[in-house]
Write an enzyme that holds these catalytic residues in place. Structure first.
Site, PDB file in Angstrom:
ATOM      1  N   GLY A  20      35.771  83.206  21.663  1.00 23.06           N
ATOM      2  CA  GLY A  20      36.561  84.216  20.964  1.00 23.06           C
ATOM      3  C   GLY A  20      37.637  84.897  21.800  1.00 23.06           C
ATOM      4  O   GLY A  20      38.014  86.033  21.516  1.00 23.06           O
ATOM      5  N   ARG A  70      27.602  73.165   2.880  1.00 20.39           N
ATOM      6  CA  ARG A  70      29.006  73.585   2.939  1.00 20.39           C
ATOM      7  C   ARG A  70      29.447  74.319   1.681  1.00 20.39           C
ATOM      8  O   ARG A  70      30.173  75.294   1.748  1.00 20.39           O
ATOM      9  CB  ARG A  70      29.921  72.392   3.212  1.00 20.39           C
ATOM     10  CG  ARG A  70      31.375  72.833   3.355  1.00 20.39           C
ATOM     11  CD  ARG A  70      32.228  71.834   4.043  1.00 20.39           C
ATOM     12  NE  ARG A  70      32.698  70.828   3.121  1.00 20.39           N
ATOM     13  CZ  ARG A  70      33.615  69.919   3.442  1.00 20.39           C
ATOM     14  NH1 ARG A  70      34.140  69.896   4.648  1.00 20.39           N
ATOM     15  NH2 ARG A  70      33.999  69.030   2.559  1.00 20.39           N
ATOM     16  N   MET A  95      34.670  75.603  14.562  1.00 20.45           N
ATOM     17  CA  MET A  95      34.312  74.192  14.693  1.00 20.45           C
ATOM     18  C   MET A  95      33.913  73.522  13.381  1.00 20.45           C
ATOM     19  O   MET A  95      33.438  72.394  13.379  1.00 20.45           O
ATOM     20  CB  MET A  95      33.181  74.031  15.715  1.00 20.45           C
ATOM     21  CG  MET A  95      33.561  74.480  17.120  1.00 20.45           C
ATOM     22  SD  MET A  95      35.018  73.625  17.752  1.00 20.45           S
ATOM     23  CE  MET A  95      34.262  72.056  18.184  1.00 20.45           C
ATOM     24  N   ILE A  97      34.813  72.133   9.469  1.00 22.77           N
ATOM     25  CA  ILE A  97      35.967  71.639   8.715  1.00 22.77           C
ATOM     26  C   ILE A  97      35.880  72.177   7.299  1.00 22.77           C
ATOM     27  O   ILE A  97      34.880  71.972   6.604  1.00 22.77           O
ATOM     28  CB  ILE A  97      36.018  70.102   8.757  1.00 22.77           C
ATOM     29  CG1 ILE A  97      36.308  69.683  10.210  1.00 22.77           C
ATOM     30  CG2 ILE A  97      37.095  69.570   7.814  1.00 22.77           C
ATOM     31  CD1 ILE A  97      36.315  68.198  10.433  1.00 22.77           C
ATOM     32  N   HIS A 114      45.440  74.757  18.007  1.00 21.37           N
ATOM     33  CA  HIS A 114      44.880  73.520  18.552  1.00 21.37           C
ATOM     34  C   HIS A 114      45.412  73.321  19.976  1.00 21.37           C
ATOM     35  O   HIS A 114      46.612  73.459  20.213  1.00 21.37           O
ATOM     36  CB  HIS A 114      45.277  72.331  17.665  1.00 21.37           C
ATOM     37  CG  HIS A 114      44.644  71.060  18.110  1.00 21.37           C
ATOM     38  ND1 HIS A 114      43.312  70.762  17.862  1.00 21.37           N
ATOM     39  CD2 HIS A 114      45.128  70.018  18.836  1.00 21.37           C
ATOM     40  CE1 HIS A 114      43.014  69.595  18.396  1.00 21.37           C
ATOM     41  NE2 HIS A 114      44.101  69.119  18.986  1.00 21.37           N
TER      42      HIS A 114
HETATM   43  C1  GRF Z   1      40.946  77.152  22.061  1.00 20.13           C
HETATM   44  O1  GRF Z   1      41.298  76.301  23.095  1.00 20.13           O
HETATM   45  C2  GRF Z   1      41.554  76.689  20.752  1.00 20.13           C
HETATM   46  O2  GRF Z   1      42.781  76.083  20.914  1.00 20.13           O
HETATM   47  C3  GRF Z   1      40.550  75.685  20.289  1.00 20.13           C
HETATM   48  O3  GRF Z   1      39.306  76.236  20.640  1.00 20.13           O
HETATM   49  C4  GRF Z   1      39.469  77.105  21.759  1.00 20.13           C
HETATM   50  C5  GRF Z   1      38.916  78.438  21.366  1.00 20.13           C
HETATM   51  O4  GRF Z   1      38.873  79.326  22.453  1.00 20.13           O
HETATM   52  N1  GRF Z   1      40.721  75.425  18.888  1.00 20.13           N
HETATM   53  P1  GRF Z   1      38.448  80.825  22.228  1.00 20.13           P
HETATM   54  O5  GRF Z   1      37.113  80.805  21.486  1.00 20.13           O
HETATM   55  O6  GRF Z   1      39.505  81.514  21.443  1.00 20.13           O
HETATM   56  O7  GRF Z   1      38.290  81.398  23.614  1.00 20.13           O
END
Ligand code: GRF
Length: 194
Positions: A20, A70, A95, A97, A114
């Site tokens: 986060g 889901r 994580m 979809i 991403h």
């Molecule tokens: C980040 O690298 C984001 O791009 C990817 O997951 C990671 C999340 O990091 N989707 P955080 O939980 O915000 O520290």
């Protein structure tokens, strides 16, 4: 409809699964005097997400919604979003979809970060793949979410040089720093274009 005039702020829900750090960064930005948005809700699919601590710290409502089923999960999420009058969903390390149906309901109102220069390196394990392929550059991308994974319209990107000394952790760390700059910038762009 998003509220773009007057003093009302744009209500955001941030979806997380892990540390986060992007969430924390967005919360801090939202607390700035002239911020146009408020983080109203944090959703995680796991009670163990480290990032949930920021809900307590900043007194933001949180909901843990597991994905055992889901359909049920998304129904619950939908109710929460409506209840909290959410205008925009920001995925930040989420994580799961989201289904086609769910995305349709929030068309143009879900964005994601991403850690690669999309359209390159969609999916997981991006940093290791970048290193294995001896790429000179990687980076991060903020994009709209569509039903095709990591394929929606790009809002903003930032390039980051891959160093000879990089392993996937080092590269991830440098890219994450840029993510924290990029996400708030992308929000400004999203607000304008709505
Ligand atoms: C980040 O690298 C984001 O791009 C990817 O997951 C990671 C999340 O990091 N989707 P955080 O939980 O915000 O520290």
């Amino acid at each position: 409809m998003l509220k773009l005039t007057g003093t009302t702020k744009i209500n955001i829900a941030v979806f997380i699964s892990g540390n986060g750090s992007n969430l924390k960064n967005l919360i801090l930005k939202s607390l700035k005097k002239r911020s146009k948005f408020e983080i109203k809700l944090i959703i995680s699919d796991k009670a163990t997400s480290k990032g949930l601590k920021y809900a307590r710290k900043f007194r933001i409502k949180k909901k843990i919604i597991d994905y055992l089923n889901r359909r049920n999960a998304e129904k619950t999420i939908f109710v929460e979003l409506k209840k909290n009058d959410i205008d925009l969903i920001c995925l930040a390390g989420y994580m799961k979809i989201l289904s086609k149906n769910f995305i349709k309901k929030f068309k143009g109102k879900i964005i994601n970060i991403h850690p690669s220069l999309l359209p390159k390196y969609k999916g997981l394990n991006t940093h290791q793949r970048v290193i294995n392929n001896k790429e000179k550059y990687s980076g991060c991308t903020i994009h709209y979410v569509t039903s095709k994974l990591d394929s929606g319209k790009i809002i903003l990107q930032k390039k980051v040089k891959v160093l000879k000394s990089d392993d996937s952790n080092k590269l991830a760390k440098r890219i994450l720093k840029q993510e924290h700059i990029l996400y708030p910038k992308a929000l400004k762009k999203v607000f304008i274009s709505l």
